[in-house]
Structure formats: structure tokens, C-alpha cells
Design an enzyme around this catalytic site. Sequence first.
Site, PDB file in Angstrom:
ATOM      1  N   ARG A  33       7.252  -9.071  15.991  1.00 30.78           N
ATOM      2  CA  ARG A  33       7.729  -7.773  15.539  1.00 30.78           C
ATOM      3  C   ARG A  33       6.715  -6.719  15.957  1.00 30.78           C
ATOM      4  O   ARG A  33       5.501  -6.955  15.908  1.00 30.78           O
ATOM      5  CB  ARG A  33       7.889  -7.780  14.025  1.00 30.78           C
ATOM      6  CG  ARG A  33       8.307  -6.462  13.466  1.00 30.78           C
ATOM      7  CD  ARG A  33       8.845  -6.568  12.051  1.00 30.78           C
ATOM      8  NE  ARG A  33       9.127  -5.222  11.598  1.00 30.78           N
ATOM      9  CZ  ARG A  33       8.238  -4.451  10.997  1.00 30.78           C
ATOM     10  NH1 ARG A  33       7.037  -4.894  10.725  1.00 30.78           N
ATOM     11  NH2 ARG A  33       8.552  -3.222  10.662  1.00 30.78           N
TER      12      ARG A  33
ATOM     13  N   HIS B  98       4.650   0.119  -0.130  1.00 38.57           N
ATOM     14  CA  HIS B  98       5.506  -0.689   0.749  1.00 38.57           C
ATOM     15  C   HIS B  98       4.637  -1.732   1.430  1.00 38.57           C
ATOM     16  O   HIS B  98       3.402  -1.678   1.347  1.00 38.57           O
ATOM     17  CB  HIS B  98       6.209   0.206   1.784  1.00 38.57           C
ATOM     18  CG  HIS B  98       5.283   1.095   2.554  1.00 38.57           C
ATOM     19  ND1 HIS B  98       4.753   2.253   2.028  1.00 38.57           N
ATOM     20  CD2 HIS B  98       4.752   0.995   3.794  1.00 38.57           C
ATOM     21  CE1 HIS B  98       3.964   2.819   2.904  1.00 38.57           C
ATOM     22  NE2 HIS B  98       3.925   2.061   4.001  1.00 38.57           N
TER      23      HIS B  98
ATOM     24  N   HIS C 201       0.854  -1.193   0.000  1.00 37.78           N
ATOM     25  CA  HIS C 201       0.000   0.000   0.000  1.00 37.78           C
ATOM     26  C   HIS C 201       0.890   1.244   0.000  1.00 37.78           C
ATOM     27  O   HIS C 201       2.091   1.151   0.243  1.00 37.78           O
ATOM     28  CB  HIS C 201      -0.875   0.021   1.267  1.00 37.78           C
ATOM     29  CG  HIS C 201      -0.063   0.153   2.511  1.00 37.78           C
ATOM     30  ND1 HIS C 201       0.621  -0.896   3.068  1.00 37.78           N
ATOM     31  CD2 HIS C 201       0.228   1.234   3.291  1.00 37.78           C
ATOM     32  CE1 HIS C 201       1.286  -0.485   4.131  1.00 37.78           C
ATOM     33  NE2 HIS C 201       1.067   0.812   4.287  1.00 37.78           N
TER      34      HIS C 201
HETATM   35  O1  LIG Z   1       4.370  -2.275  10.381  1.00 37.80           O
HETATM   36  C1  LIG Z   1       5.096  -1.940   9.445  1.00 37.80           C
HETATM   37  O2  LIG Z   1       6.305  -2.105   9.420  1.00 37.80           O
HETATM   38  C2  LIG Z   1       4.489  -1.277   8.218  1.00 37.80           C
HETATM   39  C3  LIG Z   1       3.077  -0.890   8.433  1.00 37.80           C
HETATM   40  C4  LIG Z   1       2.606   0.147   7.493  1.00 37.80           C
HETATM   41  O3  LIG Z   1       3.143   0.337   6.429  1.00 37.80           O
HETATM   42  C5  LIG Z   1       1.436   0.968   7.893  1.00 37.80           C
HETATM   43  O4  LIG Z   1       0.869   0.754   9.000  1.00 37.80           O
HETATM   44  O5  LIG Z   1       1.065   1.866   7.104  1.00 37.80           O
HETATM   45 FE   LIG Z   2       2.339   2.071   5.456  1.00 37.71          FE
END
Ligand SMILES: O=C(O)CCC(=O)C(=O)O
Ligand SMILES: [Fe+2]
Length: 279
Positions: free
Chosen positions: A252, A242, A195
Site C-alpha cells: 500500500r 486515526h 494519532h
Molecule cells: O498512510 C496512511 O494511510 C495514514 C498515515 C497517516 O495518518 C500520517 O502519515 O499522518
Molecule cells: Fe495521520
Amino acid sequence: MVAISLSPENNDRTVFSDLPVIDLSWKRDKVGRLMLKACEEFGFFKLINHGVPKEVIDRVESESMEFFARPAAEKQRAGPPNPLGFGSKKIGFNGDTGDLEYLLLHANRPAIYQKVRNIGGRDPNIFSNLLGDYVDYTKDLACDLLEIMGEGLGLEDRNSFSKLVRDGQSDSLVRLNHYPKSKEDKGTRIGFGEHSDPQLLTVLRSNDVEGLQIQSPPSAFFVNVGDALQAMTNGRFVSVRHRAIVTAQRSRLSMIFFATPSLQTRISPLSEMVTIENP
Ligand SMILES: O=C(O)CCC(=O)C(=O)O
Ligand SMILES: [Fe+2]
């Protein structure tokens, strides 16, 4: 731009090679020049010497882990995610799913407390105050970065972006994403699908478990341009797609501040960003 494909077959952990590193202890004009270049070419950069105290980050991280370790019924008292609150698997209204649970809140102390106080257990003030501190620091940081960007772009008002975030009506958000560790080795899974972020600017910090498909030292923040900043700069800055994957045998956690204008703000290119070369 050195992003490689985000297709499901491509499970490389590093999507960017040579992701720019910006060190906020450099001289301001150097920071400005390199940040501008990073936003134009990558839409992403790593930020070190950002000034957010390590104790604040560490304490939010450990309280957040403690929150996610609670029974589902307790966590659900902060939800349902409509869209704010505690959610699991379902990422948005359009049916996107991921291998994660999350807490998504308006980034201000009263809104945080309002959701967090229902969770019960230990004193909710502790988690709420820590998240409030984290939001204050990351909001200030995001605003500083937006001001440096405004300066670098030569805007008449270098606060053109940051004032939208400092506005009392700003719709900025804080998001904790928890990607539980695999019980067995299920290989790589999608934690958070591909996204771009709709906001102005995203400031993300994760624990030392890899996942965001960009590598970094755990003390760094990732900063990325959102769709709104791409639009306001008339496409000069890029909002890059990403995703996060889950590979690890350890959980994580990412802690994200989304710098966002108020819902009433009309997002359109700043007049200074519209030129004959870039109509
Ligand atoms: O949790 C992550 O590393 C990425 C999450 C992300 O891209 C978002 O929450 O917009
Ligand atoms: Fe994001």
C-alpha cells in the site's frame, strides 16, 4: 460522530461509517456548508472531483513505488529521518513504530531535490519534479479548501488559514508512506499507529489497497483537520485520531500533503472563533 473505537482489538477496516463525501464540482455554497459540517462532526471527509490530474497522481505513484523497490542502501541516501528523509519502522522520536517505510520531505521543490538527488540511479530530476508537481497541486487544493472553510466560518479574512500555508516560511510537508505487502499471512498489523495530525489540514491519497481505517474510492482524497486547525477554530473543527493497518497481500502506498504554518506562527484561537457560547 460515528467513529468506532481504535483499540488494538478492533481490527474492522471501516472506522467511520457514512464518512461525508464532498464533491468540488458542486456549487460553492453547498461545498462550504457541507465541508463545515464534516469538519465539525467528523474532522474527516472524502473529496472527489478535486481537480488534481489523474496523470500526475499516477506518475507520482509509480515513481514512488519504484523508489521504495530500490535496495535499502540507496533509499537511505535520502535519509536519515531527522526528522526529514527516508525512514523505516520508527515513526517519530517518541518511540512509535509501524510496519512501514517512508519518505518525509519539506513540501517545496528545492528541499525535495536536495534529498532526492542523492539517491542516484535514474535521473533524480524525474522523481523530484513529479513530487514537486504533486506538492504544487495538493498545496493549492489544501489552500482552496482552507479558504472555503474560512468563508463558511464567516471569517473577516477568509484567507486567515490559507495564508499561513502560502507563506514562504510554511513548514508544510509531503510524506510518502509505503506499507510493504506481507510475505506470509501474518494477519492484521499496525502500519501507522493511532494519532492525530498536528498540522492544519492533511490531504491524503492512497492506492487502491485498503489500510487507512476509513474506506474510499482510490480516486478520492481524504482530507482531515489537524490539531492546529482545531486550535484556531477554538475547537469548532475536530482533529480526529486515526491509524493505518496492513492486511493486504499487496503493498500500500499513501501520498500525503500536510498543510502547515511556519514554525514561528503562534497557534491560538482566532478572535472571531471565541464567543460567549464558545469561550
Ligand atoms: O498512510 C496512511 O494511510 C495514514 C498515515 C497517516 O495518518 C500520517 O502519515 O499522518
Ligand atoms: Fe495521520
